[in-house]
Design a protein around this motif. Structure first.
Motif, PDB file in Angstrom:
ATOM      1  N   CYS B  27      33.129  -2.674 -31.070  1.00  0.00           N
ATOM      2  CA  CYS B  27      33.249  -1.229 -31.069  1.00  0.00           C
ATOM      3  C   CYS B  27      33.441  -0.666 -29.840  1.00  0.00           C
ATOM      4  CB  CYS B  27      31.937  -0.462 -31.533  1.00  0.00           C
ATOM      5  SG  CYS B  27      31.580  -0.767 -33.520  1.00  0.00           S
ATOM      6  N   THR B  32      32.703   3.153 -21.326  1.00  0.00           N
ATOM      7  CA  THR B  32      32.557   3.181 -20.063  1.00  0.00           C
ATOM      8  C   THR B  32      31.751   1.865 -19.620  1.00  0.00           C
ATOM      9  OG1 THR B  32      30.478   4.351 -20.263  1.00  0.00           O
ATOM     10  CG2 THR B  32      32.354   5.848 -19.724  1.00  0.00           C
ATOM     11  N   THR B  33      31.240   1.351 -20.587  1.00  0.00           N
ATOM     12  CA  THR B  33      30.907  -0.194 -20.466  1.00  0.00           C
ATOM     13  C   THR B  33      31.870  -1.021 -21.051  1.00  0.00           C
ATOM     14  OG1 THR B  33      28.521   0.352 -20.543  1.00  0.00           O
ATOM     15  CG2 THR B  33      29.196  -2.152 -21.213  1.00  0.00           C
ATOM     16  N   THR B 107      28.454   7.883 -24.697  1.00  0.00           N
ATOM     17  CA  THR B 107      27.874   8.344 -25.866  1.00  0.00           C
ATOM     18  C   THR B 107      26.305   7.803 -25.511  1.00  0.00           C
ATOM     19  OG1 THR B 107      28.285   6.332 -27.110  1.00  0.00           O
ATOM     20  CG2 THR B 107      29.751   8.070 -27.205  1.00  0.00           C
TER      21      THR B 107
HETATM   22  C1  LIG Z   1      30.323   4.028 -12.116  1.00  0.00           C
HETATM   23  C2  LIG Z   1      29.247   4.098 -13.340  1.00  0.00           C
HETATM   24  C3  LIG Z   1      28.134   4.720 -12.825  1.00  0.00           C
HETATM   25  C4  LIG Z   1      26.860   4.696 -13.816  1.00  0.00           C
HETATM   26  N1  LIG Z   1      25.955   5.217 -13.836  1.00  0.00           N
HETATM   27  C5  LIG Z   1      24.821   5.187 -14.550  1.00  0.00           C
HETATM   28  C6  LIG Z   1      23.503   5.784 -14.178  1.00  0.00           C
HETATM   29  O1  LIG Z   1      23.532   5.981 -13.134  1.00  0.00           O
HETATM   30  N2  LIG Z   1      22.331   5.873 -15.211  1.00  0.00           N
HETATM   31  C7  LIG Z   1      22.941   5.185 -16.504  1.00  0.00           C
HETATM   32  O2  LIG Z   1      22.116   5.228 -17.389  1.00  0.00           O
HETATM   33  N3  LIG Z   1      24.064   4.868 -16.817  1.00  0.00           N
HETATM   34  C8  LIG Z   1      25.002   4.632 -15.926  1.00  0.00           C
HETATM   35  N4  LIG Z   1      26.167   3.990 -16.311  1.00  0.00           N
HETATM   36  C9  LIG Z   1      26.324   3.619 -17.665  1.00  0.00           C
HETATM   37  C10 LIG Z   1      26.926   4.486 -18.564  1.00  0.00           C
HETATM   38  O3  LIG Z   1      25.971   5.498 -18.797  1.00  0.00           O
HETATM   39  C11 LIG Z   1      27.181   3.730 -19.847  1.00  0.00           C
HETATM   40  O4  LIG Z   1      28.311   3.060 -19.571  1.00  0.00           O
HETATM   41  C12 LIG Z   1      27.561   4.484 -21.070  1.00  0.00           C
HETATM   42  O5  LIG Z   1      26.192   5.193 -21.454  1.00  0.00           O
HETATM   43  C13 LIG Z   1      27.754   3.479 -22.254  1.00  0.00           C
HETATM   44  O6  LIG Z   1      28.411   4.341 -23.137  1.00  0.00           O
HETATM   45  P1  LIG Z   1      29.819   4.442 -24.074  1.00  0.00           P
HETATM   46  O7  LIG Z   1      29.980   5.436 -24.981  1.00  0.00           O
HETATM   47  O8  LIG Z   1      30.784   4.568 -22.944  1.00  0.00           O
HETATM   48  O9  LIG Z   1      29.664   3.117 -24.613  1.00  0.00           O
HETATM   49  P2  LIG Z   1      30.786   1.878 -24.710  1.00  0.00           P
HETATM   50  O10 LIG Z   1      31.218   1.425 -23.400  1.00  0.00           O
HETATM   51  O11 LIG Z   1      31.845   2.376 -25.411  1.00  0.00           O
HETATM   52  O12 LIG Z   1      29.835   0.932 -25.503  1.00  0.00           O
HETATM   53  C14 LIG Z   1      28.902  -0.209 -24.938  1.00  0.00           C
HETATM   54  C15 LIG Z   1      28.512  -1.136 -25.982  1.00  0.00           C
HETATM   55  O13 LIG Z   1      27.853  -0.575 -26.878  1.00  0.00           O
HETATM   56  C16 LIG Z   1      28.511  -0.858 -28.103  1.00  0.00           C
HETATM   57  N5  LIG Z   1      28.364   0.527 -29.040  1.00  0.00           N
HETATM   58  C17 LIG Z   1      28.555   1.790 -28.513  1.00  0.00           C
HETATM   59  N6  LIG Z   1      28.272   2.427 -29.421  1.00  0.00           N
HETATM   60  C18 LIG Z   1      27.615   1.865 -30.525  1.00  0.00           C
HETATM   61  C19 LIG Z   1      27.096   2.291 -31.755  1.00  0.00           C
HETATM   62  N7  LIG Z   1      26.976   3.748 -32.128  1.00  0.00           N
HETATM   63  N8  LIG Z   1      26.749   1.217 -32.549  1.00  0.00           N
HETATM   64  C20 LIG Z   1      26.796  -0.028 -32.196  1.00  0.00           C
HETATM   65  N9  LIG Z   1      27.126  -0.409 -31.093  1.00  0.00           N
HETATM   66  C21 LIG Z   1      27.766   0.507 -30.153  1.00  0.00           C
HETATM   67  C22 LIG Z   1      29.898  -1.327 -27.721  1.00  0.00           C
HETATM   68  O14 LIG Z   1      30.567  -2.136 -28.772  1.00  0.00           O
HETATM   69  C23 LIG Z   1      29.777  -1.679 -26.421  1.00  0.00           C
HETATM   70  O15 LIG Z   1      29.225  -3.167 -26.620  1.00  0.00           O
HETATM   71  C24 LIG Z   1      27.331   4.258 -15.337  1.00  0.00           C
HETATM   72  C25 LIG Z   1      28.559   3.422 -15.641  1.00  0.00           C
HETATM   73  C26 LIG Z   1      29.294   3.714 -14.721  1.00  0.00           C
HETATM   74  C27 LIG Z   1      30.824   3.036 -14.811  1.00  0.00           C
END
Ligand SMILES: Cc1cc2nc3c(=O)[nH]c(=O)nc-3n(C[C@H](O)[C@H](O)[C@H](O)COP(=O)(O)OP(=O)(O)OC[C@H]3O[C@@H](n4cnc5c(N)ncnc54)[C@H](O)[C@@H]3O)c2cc1C
Ligand code: FES
Ligand code: FES
Lengths: 175, 329
Positions: B27, B32-33, B107
């Motif tokens: 998914c 961002t991850t 998210t």
């Molecule tokens: C430079 C940088 C700095 C950061 N600093 C911080 C920080 O200080 N503190 C902190 O807490 N975080 C930090 N983050 C991490 C960031 O908060 C997470 O990458 C972000 O919250 C992930 O959410 P996303 O929606 O982008 O997930 P995605 O990257 O889209 O998904 C992450 C994973 O979850 C799965 N997934 C997503 N949603 C669902 C769902 N609803 N059901 C089942 N599976 C799902 C996806 O398949 C994937 O494997 C940082 C990231 C970066 C790149």
């Protein structure tokens, strides 16, 4: 520059290409893209909008900051396909008909840059920061601009520019 | 990055079905991850299901709990009025994480599922990583460890769970709502994660063909005070070295209720029950806070690069207990 996909390029299951329509700075562009293409690469390499910069390409530096439906995001971690149907604004789209955006003018007046590479991202962030109501103090500006790194260390002048733009600073804000 | 098929989903049950049919599909939420690790070559799904247009964006208060759609963004949740009024610990944990740009993308579901920042995990050129390739070893244990965990770890893996939000949410007894092929289930966040010493490769109890649909946050009593302290190498835009999430109810100088989460230390967001045990019923004094902090971190497993985290985590907790209670003496 306009890159129009042909009629037969509809999405087929199993394909790793996709026809994507992007709404950039009020204009609509239809492109046939490899699904891996990020919004950043679509803007720069396909639409020729090279104002948006690629620093780290991994979400760490903020050089690629653009607005999606008015919110600042990183174009390097957004797939072009994800941006479909959203209003995309880049640095090329912030100026008004009467000239540069107040934030752009403030950056020039305060020398808010050295090499200029981070500047488009800084300006896109600052424009959003003002709309978010987070330019109340230098401390607030520094905190909420922290996603935009400047390798030249122009931070004091960047903060001064944002402060001035946010306070009206003799400019007519048109956002 | 490997090529992949991009599918834009509009129906939650349809996503679950697609995942069930394709064991290698992933998914995409904020990306961002997910995209970051795909660029690194750590993740190579042949199919990417964009779930951002599913109707899971709402944030709604129902009675004394807040129901947060899995696709609400970190910025949206931080801006919510119930969060501002009743959940300062959540608001602070959110706003001290990442940058505004990332928080507009990231998210709540994705945040809980973010992968470790361990540099050896993120670099496929490194061959020893029990998380990426079970049975190969752990490069971090012998290598340059700093942003690594000391609780719920052993010589097989010291990867840290770096979410700030999840630390606040384990302290609040949040509940994860999950949708699978055969229906819905709920899992308390404190039981959602699996520690690295149990299994480096499996990080939580979510099955492949399951989606997080919602996170439910029970509101602490109106008299509770809460906060999040994050200690880091830079003032802003940096992951935690250590952090503490604290929720306290203090009446006439006595601690009636205490909830404590610790970040930057665990292979999962850490709930510090032993500290809560010391705090509950005790006078709200710095001596109590000191005792509570001493009760934590006793099971720490450190390498030279991470040993500093034991005293730092304790001091972080004492400081936040003082800040939240207003008691510094
Ligand atoms: C430079 C940088 C700095 C950061 N600093 C911080 C920080 O200080 N503190 C902190 O807490 N975080 C930090 N983050 C991490 C960031 O908060 C997470 O990458 C972000 O919250 C992930 O959410 P996303 O929606 O982008 O997930 P995605 O990257 O889209 O998904 C992450 C994973 O979850 C799965 N997934 C997503 N949603 C669902 C769902 N609803 N059901 C089942 N599976 C799902 C996806 O398949 C994937 O494997 C940082 C990231 C970066 C790149
Ligand atoms: S290029 Fe996007 S954050 Fe650096
Ligand atoms: S002006 Fe050179 S990076 Fe900022």
């Amino acid at each position: 520059m306009r890159d129009v996909a042909s009629e037969r390029d509809v999405d087929r299951p199993g394909t790793t290409e996709r026809v994507v329509t992007l709404d950039v700075n009020g204009r609509s562009y239809t492109l046939r893209l490899d699904t891996r293409v990020t919004l950043l690469d679509a803007l720069r390499d396909r639409l020729g909008l090279t104002g948006t910069k690629k620093g780290c390409d991994q979400g760490a530096c903020g050089a690629c900051t653009v607005h999606l439906d008015g919110r600042r995001v990183l174009a390097c971690l957004t797939l072009a396909a994800q941006a479909e149907g959203r209003a995309i604004t880049t640095i090329e789209g912030v100026a008004g008909t009467e000239g540069p955006h107040p934030v752009q003018r403030a950056f020039m007046d305060h020398d808010g840059f050295q090499c200029g590479f981070c500047t488009p991202g800084q300006i896109m962030s600052a424009v959003a920061l003002m709309a978010e109501g987070r330019a109340g103090s230098d401390e607030e500006i520094r905190e909420f601009m922290s996603g935009n790194l400047c390798r030249c260390g122009a931070y004091p002048n960047i903060v001064a520019a944002v402060r001035e733009a946010a306070s009206g600073g003799g400019y007519d804000a048109h956002l | 990055m490997r090529t992949f098929e991009y599918v834009r989903a509009t129906d939650t049950q349809e996503v679950v079905r697609m995942l069930a049919e394709d064991p290698s599909a992933s998914c995409l939420a904020g990306g961002t991850t997910q995209l970051d690790l795909m660029k690194d070559g750590v993740l190579e799904p042949p199919t990417l299901i964009d779930i951002t247009r599913l109707p899971l964006h709402g944030i709604e208060r129902r009675g004394e709990s807040l129901h947060v759609g899995a696709l609400a963004t970190m910025e949206e949740l931080a801006a919510d009025s119930t969060v501002a009024e009743r959940l300062p610990v959540v608001r602070e944990a959110l706003l001290l994480g990442a940058s505004v740009q990332l928080r507009n993308m990231a998210t709540i579901g994705g945040n809980l599922l973010q992968r470790t920042r361990c540099r050896y995990f993120r670099d496929p050129a490194v061959l020893e990583c029990n998380k990426r390739a079970p049975g190969t070893g752990c490069a971090a244990v012998q290598g340059a460890a700093r942003m690594h965990a000391v609780l719920g770890v052993n010589e097989n893996c010291i990867a840290l769970h770096a979410s700030d939000l999840a630390v606040a949410l384990v302290a609040l007894d949040a509940v994860v709502h999950i949708q699978g092929l055969s229906g819905r289930r709920t899992v308390p966040l404190t039981e959602f994660y699996v520690t690295a010493d149990e299994s480096p490769e499996r990080e939580n109890v979510l099955e492949h063909a399951e989606l997080i649909t919602e996170v439910e946050i029970p509101l602490p009593p109106p008299s509770a005070r809460s906060g999040y302290l994050k200690v880091r190498d830079r003032v802003s835009y940096e992951f935690a070295l250590t952090s503490a999430a604290v929720v306290l109810v203090v009446e006439d100088g006595t601690i009636r209720q205490a909830r404590v989460g610790l970040g930057g230390v665990g292979s999962k967001p850490w709930r510090a029950y032993e500290a809560e045990h010391v705090l509950t019923g005790a006078p709200a004094t710095s001596a109590t806070f000191q005792d509570a902090s001493e009760a934590t971190m006793r099971d720490a497993w450190t390498v030279p690069g991470t040993a500093f985290k034991v005293p730092l985590a304790r001091r972080t907790l004492v400081r936040e207990l003082q800040t939240v209670s207003g008691v510094t003496a």
